[in-house]
Structures are given as structure tokens and as C-alpha cells.
Write a protein that holds these residues in place. Structure first.
Motif, PDB file in Angstrom:
ATOM      1  N   HIS A 198     -14.559   2.818  30.815  1.00 48.44           N
ATOM      2  CA  HIS A 198     -15.142   3.331  29.577  1.00 48.44           C
ATOM      3  C   HIS A 198     -15.265   4.838  29.574  1.00 48.44           C
ATOM      4  O   HIS A 198     -15.693   5.434  28.598  1.00 48.44           O
ATOM      5  CB  HIS A 198     -16.515   2.709  29.336  1.00 48.44           C
ATOM      6  CG  HIS A 198     -16.423   1.322  28.799  1.00 48.44           C
ATOM      7  ND1 HIS A 198     -16.344   1.051  27.459  1.00 48.44           N
ATOM      8  CD2 HIS A 198     -16.354   0.139  29.435  1.00 48.44           C
ATOM      9  CE1 HIS A 198     -16.237  -0.241  27.292  1.00 48.44           C
ATOM     10  NE2 HIS A 198     -16.243  -0.825  28.460  1.00 48.44           N
ATOM     11  N   GLU A 237     -23.215   0.699  23.961  1.00 48.21           N
ATOM     12  CA  GLU A 237     -22.838   1.345  22.704  1.00 48.21           C
ATOM     13  C   GLU A 237     -23.812   2.477  22.376  1.00 48.21           C
ATOM     14  O   GLU A 237     -23.534   3.298  21.523  1.00 48.21           O
ATOM     15  CB  GLU A 237     -22.908   0.345  21.542  1.00 48.21           C
ATOM     16  CG  GLU A 237     -22.368  -1.009  21.869  1.00 48.21           C
ATOM     17  CD  GLU A 237     -20.963  -1.199  21.367  1.00 48.21           C
ATOM     18  OE1 GLU A 237     -20.782  -1.188  20.156  1.00 48.21           O
ATOM     19  OE2 GLU A 237     -20.052  -1.338  22.206  1.00 48.21           O
ATOM     20  N   LYS A 238     -24.973   2.472  23.018  1.00 51.14           N
ATOM     21  CA  LYS A 238     -26.008   3.420  22.622  1.00 51.14           C
ATOM     22  C   LYS A 238     -25.741   4.808  23.177  1.00 51.14           C
ATOM     23  O   LYS A 238     -25.103   4.965  24.211  1.00 51.14           O
ATOM     24  CB  LYS A 238     -27.368   2.929  23.108  1.00 51.14           C
ATOM     25  CG  LYS A 238     -27.806   1.679  22.402  1.00 51.14           C
ATOM     26  CD  LYS A 238     -29.188   1.285  22.806  1.00 51.14           C
ATOM     27  CE  LYS A 238     -29.543  -0.064  22.219  1.00 51.14           C
ATOM     28  NZ  LYS A 238     -30.379  -0.837  23.133  1.00 51.14           N
ATOM     29  N   ARG A 268     -23.454  -4.947  27.069  1.00 48.30           N
ATOM     30  CA  ARG A 268     -22.483  -4.473  26.072  1.00 48.30           C
ATOM     31  C   ARG A 268     -23.204  -3.729  24.947  1.00 48.30           C
ATOM     32  O   ARG A 268     -22.818  -2.653  24.532  1.00 48.30           O
ATOM     33  CB  ARG A 268     -21.717  -5.679  25.535  1.00 48.30           C
ATOM     34  CG  ARG A 268     -20.711  -5.408  24.474  1.00 48.30           C
ATOM     35  CD  ARG A 268     -19.517  -4.700  24.982  1.00 48.30           C
ATOM     36  NE  ARG A 268     -19.604  -3.293  24.664  1.00 48.30           N
ATOM     37  CZ  ARG A 268     -18.678  -2.415  24.959  1.00 48.30           C
ATOM     38  NH1 ARG A 268     -17.618  -2.787  25.633  1.00 48.30           N
ATOM     39  NH2 ARG A 268     -18.818  -1.187  24.621  1.00 48.30           N
ATOM     40  N   GLU A 269     -24.296  -4.335  24.462  1.00 48.06           N
ATOM     41  CA  GLU A 269     -25.086  -3.724  23.393  1.00 48.06           C
ATOM     42  C   GLU A 269     -25.597  -2.358  23.825  1.00 48.06           C
ATOM     43  O   GLU A 269     -25.532  -1.383  23.107  1.00 48.06           O
ATOM     44  CB  GLU A 269     -26.279  -4.614  23.064  1.00 48.06           C
ATOM     45  CG  GLU A 269     -26.178  -5.304  21.735  1.00 48.06           C
ATOM     46  CD  GLU A 269     -27.271  -6.332  21.586  1.00 48.06           C
ATOM     47  OE1 GLU A 269     -27.015  -7.350  20.967  1.00 48.06           O
ATOM     48  OE2 GLU A 269     -28.387  -6.104  22.128  1.00 48.06           O
ATOM     49  N   ARG A 318     -14.832  -5.992  23.498  1.00 43.89           N
ATOM     50  CA  ARG A 318     -14.943  -4.907  22.541  1.00 43.89           C
ATOM     51  C   ARG A 318     -16.312  -4.789  21.904  1.00 43.89           C
ATOM     52  O   ARG A 318     -16.717  -3.724  21.491  1.00 43.89           O
ATOM     53  CB  ARG A 318     -13.915  -5.089  21.429  1.00 43.89           C
ATOM     54  CG  ARG A 318     -12.559  -4.649  21.854  1.00 43.89           C
ATOM     55  CD  ARG A 318     -11.543  -4.920  20.771  1.00 43.89           C
ATOM     56  NE  ARG A 318     -10.212  -4.776  21.316  1.00 43.89           N
ATOM     57  CZ  ARG A 318      -9.619  -3.616  21.541  1.00 43.89           C
ATOM     58  NH1 ARG A 318     -10.239  -2.499  21.247  1.00 43.89           N
ATOM     59  NH2 ARG A 318      -8.424  -3.556  22.059  1.00 43.89           N
ATOM     60  N   SER A 319     -16.998  -5.921  21.763  1.00 43.88           N
ATOM     61  CA  SER A 319     -18.288  -5.867  21.088  1.00 43.88           C
ATOM     62  C   SER A 319     -19.219  -6.891  21.713  1.00 43.88           C
ATOM     63  O   SER A 319     -18.783  -7.797  22.417  1.00 43.88           O
ATOM     64  CB  SER A 319     -18.126  -6.189  19.605  1.00 43.88           C
ATOM     65  OG  SER A 319     -17.728  -7.535  19.483  1.00 43.88           O
ATOM     66  N   ASP A 337     -24.086   7.732  27.099  1.00 44.76           N
ATOM     67  CA  ASP A 337     -23.334   8.968  27.285  1.00 44.76           C
ATOM     68  C   ASP A 337     -24.019   9.851  28.319  1.00 44.76           C
ATOM     69  O   ASP A 337     -23.372  10.508  29.127  1.00 44.76           O
ATOM     70  CB  ASP A 337     -23.236   9.730  25.960  1.00 44.76           C
ATOM     71  CG  ASP A 337     -21.911   9.496  25.284  1.00 44.76           C
ATOM     72  OD1 ASP A 337     -21.005   8.952  25.941  1.00 44.76           O
ATOM     73  OD2 ASP A 337     -21.779   9.858  24.104  1.00 44.76           O
TER      74      ASP A 337
END
Ligand SMILES: Nc1ncnc2c1ncn2[C@@H]1O[C@H](COP(=O)(O)OP(=O)(O)OP(=O)(O)O)[C@@H](O)[C@H]1O
Ligand SMILES: [Mg+2]
Lengths: 284, 321
Positions: free
Chosen positions: A283, A116-117, A112-113, A196-197, A121
Motif C-alpha cells: 500500500h 482508508e483513514k 481495511r476500514e 479493495r474495500s 498516512d
């Protein structure tokens, strides 16, 4: 820092103008199995690099096994089995399963962490198999489970545990723990792709993990429990794994429990691996 | 012979809840072109690029990259694209070298070749000294370059660059421009977004101006600038009392009405920058003193004012409920 702009490195290539045929020739409709495997291994390599540069990732698989082994053995040994030594064959395989589960909980949180990075992408924009970013870190995590299992046995040995199953039995128990950890990690990976986080992954995973580990036969024999609890403990997959580990380490036998444990692992993978890939795709 | 377009999109729509970030945009980019998408913060540039790059789903409309349907065939689409996002998308835990090697491996480049390509690209982008440093020690400009290098590993025929020079100092910015021109000389097609008219002007063959999810104008840089006047002459008179006389001079010479603001300031729209000289000579002949003078290209603000009738302030979220 100067930036040397070497004149166009691949000099005077005539401008490429592509036709529909060129496009079909330079693309493939999907990743082959071999490509998927090599992408997964590349992601596993990335995960080991990350582990080496953030050694705190190893705390849960080094400190916890040592602490839990000593703590539970001395705390419960006398009451449960009359002495610490007599309790060790019961509790060591239990703690083994427990640490493997905690270790695989971290898999979901870290994923999850990681997601986010910014680099994710790029992973998403590359023509790579969607399972590779999930399976890669899990392969690197095999190392963590192996460390956790080996340390638990080492701690037990130092406290006087002499497993009857011998070296082979212990090795088989470690392998089983690693397999179990890897399988259950898919469940937490799924949570990782949904929540979510990273914090909520942690929270949800704890809620799953505590009942699973403590409401099992990891620390106590089932026959000491009230009926309703015993009923849950008996169907808890962690109990299968703990019993199978005990059979391997203490008896040196591949019993039916081992078969059930492996079957439970396979079921967990079959359910949660596809769910995880679906969750990851969402996602996009 | 006609070639398939690098990008062909019709009626692209993307909504976030009730808010339409991209609202019916058409886009056509020919092979070998640098196409600039110009717009202020929140215009929908990144959203549009992400839709074309398979990073966001397309709610409505259709898009093709080299004739490949983006929605139906994302895997093929991804093989044709190099994407450099607005925010660095490299791995902070790895060195520059390791990053490029990893991205090469993930795209099926054999290990040795991936190493060679990494070294080659790092050299080409002036990063060889930093090759083995962790990214966390990189400056913004170095990150940006590494990010672009990472998009070029498999030499994709189409490159997306989302605000490639935002946050770079003028020198690094010029270098980035050169790099982008090299890419095109090399046969690539480039689709870039920018907030700066001068950047689009310098680089792009064609520009689409987008605002609040709509395309408000499209054309070559010259066509766009012509629609707002090429430049503005800004004057400050030594004596504010001369303003009326100075305005007469401007009207007589250019047939253009100057914009007069307080304390002796005057702005004159010019269709060509060299006509500023006529005004200055005319003022001297009339004996009008000047304390400061400048000729500026029209800013994005001016272009926007003309094209949309409002300035570039971020739109308030008009949430229709
Ligand atoms: N994931 C999202 N959820 C909700 N709204 C979003 C999301 N992404 C973008 N938006 C909104 O869509 C609009 C367009 O955003 P976008 O990032 O495409 O603008 P931009 O043109 O790239 O701006 P900038 O120059 O600041 O990068 C903005 O109003 C933004 O708030
Ligand atoms: Mg943007």
C-alpha cells in the motif's frame, strides 16, 4: 478560540545545521525487537480506545454466542443427541470455535476500514515497524475472543451443560480458543491488506468462513456424514480446534488433538503473518 | 563550510498508469530554508511530497534527504521527517492529547515524556482547552494545527507541509505563517506546497513553480514576480469615451501599453506598485474621471499565464494510448 503564539518556545537556539555525522548519529538503520514490541503495544492501546468508543464492535462477540448456543442447542439437540443436555458437550465447543472465527473475521474488515483513514498516512510516514499496525489491533482483539468464549460457556452452563473437565478444563479450552482466534485472524488480516474495500473483505471472509465453520465437526459428529464430506471435515483445521476444545472441556485432558490444533495455529501464523506485512507494504 | 542539502532530488518521475503525475522534477533545498512548491490543482505537488516522504515509490530518478537515499533507506529517511499531509492525518477516535501521546510512543518517546511533550505542543498551538475533546469536534483550523503539532513531536530537522493553509480563514492563516517562521527560527528546514503566490511570497526563501508534473520556474519570490511585473493597476473610468485619452497618458508616463476592456475598464502592468500614483495624477491633470481603482499583486493565474502560456485550469487527462 485564540491561538497564543508564544514566542519561540525553545528560545534562541542557534540554527541547527546538520552534518552527515549528525544524521548518522540521530538515526538507526532499523527497528529493534524492543522498539517493534513497544510500537505494537501502542497500537494495541489505540485499538482498545477505539473499541471502548464504538461499543457496537462487541455485538458479534456478545450477542452471537448467546444466540447461537440457544438456537443450535434447541434446534438440533433432540435430533442429534436425543436431548438438549446430551447435545451440549458436543455443540458448545463447536460454537466456541465458530464465534472465535466470526470474531477474527471482523479483524480483517476493521483493518481495511482503518487503512482508508488519514491517520494511516501518518503511521506510514513514521519510522515504525510495518507489523505494528497489524499486530496491535490483533492483541486488543484477544479481549474480544475471551469475551466470546466466556459467554458461550456461560450460556451453555445456564442451559445445563456441566463440563467434565472442570474449571481448569474450561479455562484451558478458552485459552485454546483465544489462541486459535488470534492465529486465524492473521489470515483475515491478509485478506484485509489485499482487498479493495471493507465490503469486499467482508465478502471474501464470509466465503472462507462459512465452509470452514459449517463443514467441520462443530455441530455434528463426523460419522454421520457422507464419505466425501467427512474427508473434507477431517482435514479442516477448524475440526482439529473443535476436537481439541472438546477434549479439554469435556475430558480435562491434553490429548494429541490439542497438540495438532496448536501446530495448525502455528502454521497459519507462519504463513499469513509475513503475507500480511507484504500486503501492507504494497500500500506504500 | 558547506552543509549537506536537506533535500536533493534529481529527475523524479511518478506515473499512475499512463499518466505521469510527476515528470522529471529536480529539487534542491538547503538547510534552514523555507522552500515553496507552487502549483495549481493537479500539478503533482502532493505526489512529489509523498515520494520524498516514502509514502509513494519513486519510479525514476533519485532523492536524498540529508544525504540519506530515500529509496534505499526509507527507515532512516522517516526518522528525519515530519510530514503534515494535505488532509488531516490524526485519529478521529482519539482526543488531541491521546493522538500526540500515541505518535510520541510510536516513535520511541517514553510514556511520561510523551505526555509532557503532548501538553507542551498543545499549549504552543493554542489547543490546551481542546486537549481532551475528540477530534470529531474540532474545526478545520484546529485539526490543521494538531496535525502540524503531531509532526513536531521528535523535533525532526525537516518538515513537509502540504498546503498548510488551504481552507483556513485569513487570521488563522496568518497564525499558521507565524508558526512556520518560528519553526525555521528554531533550526528546522521547511518544504511546503501552496496554490497561492502570496503565501509563497510571504514565507518562502525560494520557490519552484510546477505545472502538470514539470518544474516551469525556480527562484526567489522577487525573481519570479519580476518575470510577470510586480503588480497590476486596475481602473474604471467615469466616461468610457475617455479611454483613448487615458491610454495615451499611460503610454506617455510608463512607456507601457494598457489593456483596455469594455465599459471603461483598463489594466496597467506596473513594475513597482508606487508608479500607480503617477498614472492617477496624470489622469487627474488630463481631467479624466475615475470611478474605481485598485492595485493588485499578480495572481497565480497571471504568473502561470506568463510562465506556461496557459491558465491554471486543471489539465484534461490527455491519456496517450
Ligand atoms: N493514486 C493516484 N492514482 C491515479 N492518479 C493520481 C493518483 N494520485 C494523484 N493522481 C493524479 O496525479 C496528478 C497530480 O496529483 P497531485 O495530488 O499530486 O496534485 P496536487 O498538485 O497535489 O494538486 P492539489 O492542489 O489539488 O492538491 C493529478 O492529475 C491526479 O489526478
Ligand atoms: Mg495536493
Amino acid at each position: 478560540m485564540t491561538m497564543q503564539l508564544t514566542p519561540p518556545a525553545i528560545a534562541v537556539a542557534p540554527p541547527r545545521r546538520l552534518s552527515a555525522g549528525d544524521i548518522a548519529a540521530r538515526t538507526t538503520p532499523r527497528n529493534s525487537l524492543a522498539e517493534t514490541l513497544s510500537q505494537t503495544m501502542a497500537m494495541a492501546w489505540r485499538a482498545t480506545k477505539k473499541m471502548r468508543r464504538n461499543p457496537e464492535q462487541f455485538f458479534d462477540v456478545t450477542i452471537q454466542p448467546l444466540l447461537f448456543t440457544a438456537m443450535f442447542a434447541y434446534l438440533l439437540g433432540g435430533g442429534m443427541s436425543g436431548s438438549v443436555e446430551a447435545y451440549l458437550p458436543l455443540v458448545i465447543p463447536g460454537i466456541l470455535a465458530q464465534t472465535a472465527l466470526t470474531a477474527c473475521m471482523a479483524t480483517g474488515v476493521q483493518l481495511r476500514e482503518d487503512m482508508e483513514k488519514g491517520v494511516f498516512d501518518r503511521f506510514k510516514s513514521l519510522p515504525m515497524a510495518r507489523i505494528a499496525p497489524l499486530a496491535g489491533p490483533m492483541i486488543a482483539d484477544l479481549l474480544r475472543y475471551a469475551i466470546a468464549s466466556a459467554l458461550t460457556f456461560a450460556a451453555g452452563f445456564a442451559m445445563g451443560y456441566r463440563p467434565e473437565g472442570g474449571v481448569l478444563g474450561v479455562l484451558a479450552a478458552i485459552v485454546l480458543t483465544v489462541i486459535a482466534g488470534w492465529s486465524l485472524a492473521w489470515a483475515f488480516t491478509w485478506v484485509g491488506t489485499l482487498a479493495r474495500s471493507a465490503q469486499s473483505v467482508q465478502g471474501i471472509s464470509m466465503m472462507i468462513m462459512f465452509p470452514l465453520t459449517f463443514m467441520s465437526n462443530a455441530l455434528v459428529p463426523v460419522d454421520t456424514l457422507p464419505g466425501w464430506l467427512a474427508a473434507f471435515v477431517k482435514v479442516n483445521p477448524v475440526s482439529y480446534i473443535v476436537t481439541a476444545t472438546r477434549d479439554l472441556a469435556n475430558l480435562g485432558q491434553i490429548t494429541a488433538h490439542v497438540g495438532w490444533a496448536l501446530l495448525a495455529c502455528a502454521a497459519v501464523i507462519l504463513i499469513f503473518a509475513p503475507l500480511s506485512v507484504l500486503g501492507y507494504r504494497r500500500h506504500l | 563550510m558547506t552543509h549537506i542539502p536537506a533535500v536533493h532530488a534529481e529527475g523524479l518521475v511518478k506515473s499512475f498508469g499512463d499518466f505521469r503525475a510527476v515528470d522529471g522534477v529536480d529539487l534542491h533545498v538547503a538547510q534552514g530554508e523555507i522552500f515553496g512548491v507552487l502549483g495549481p490543482n493537479g500539478a503533482g505537488k502532493t505526489t512529489m511530497l509523498k515520494m520524498l516522504a516514502t509514502l509513494l515509490s519513486i519510479d525514476m530518478g533519485r532523492a536524498e534527504i540529508f544525504g540519506v537515499d530515500v529509496r534505499r533507506d526509507p527507515h532512516r529517511t522517516r526518522q528525519l521527517l515530519g510530514v503534515t499531509g494535505q488532509y488531516a492525518s490524526v485519529d478521529e477516535n482519539l482526543t488531541a492529547n491521546e493522538n500526540l501521546w500515541l505518535f510520541g510512543r510510536l516513535q520511541g518517546v517514553p510514556s511520561k515524556k510523551a505526555r509532557d511533550t503532548a501538553a507542551d505542543l498543545l499549549g504552543r498551538f493554542g489547543l490546551e482547552e481542546a486537549a481532551n475533546k475528540p477530534i470529531s469536534q474540532f474545526s478545520g483550523g484546529m485539526r490543521r494545527r494538531l496535525d502540524l503539532a503531531a509532526s513536531l513531536i521528535t523535533r525532526p530537522p525537516l518538515i513537509f507541509l502540504d498546503e498548510p493553509t488551504t481552507g483556513l480563514d485569513p487570521r488563522t492563516r496568518g497564525q499558521m505563517w507565524d508558526t512556520i517562521r518560528d519553526l525555521v527560527a528554531d533550526g528546522c528546514t521547511v518544504l511546503l506546497t501552496t496554490q497561492y503566490l502570496d503565501e509563497a511570497d510571504q514565507l518562502a526563501d525560494r520557490i519552484a513553480v510546477i505545472d502538470r508534473g514539470y518544474k516551469v520556474a525556480e527562484g526567489t519570490p522577487d525573481e519570479l514576480k519580476a518575470s510577470v511585473g510586480n503588480s497590476t493597476l486596475q481602473l474604471r473610468l467615469a466616461d468610457a469615451a475617455d479611454l483613448i485619452m487615458a491610454a495615451d497618458v499611460v503610454r506617455r508616463l510608463l512607456g507601457e501599453e494598457p489593456v483596455i476592456s469594455g465599459s471603461g475598464r483598463m489594466n496597467v502592468a506596473l513594475d513597482a506598485a508606487d508608479r500607480a500614483a503617477e498614472v492617477l495624477i496624470g489622469l487627474r491633470e488630463a481631467g479624466i474621471g475615475i470611478t474605481s481603482v485598485s492595485v493588485d499583486a499578480p495572481t497565480l493565474d497571471e504568473v502561470f499565464l506568463v510562465l506556461t502560456g496557459h491558465d491554471t485550469a486543471e489539465p484534461e487527462l490527455e491519456v496517450a494510448r
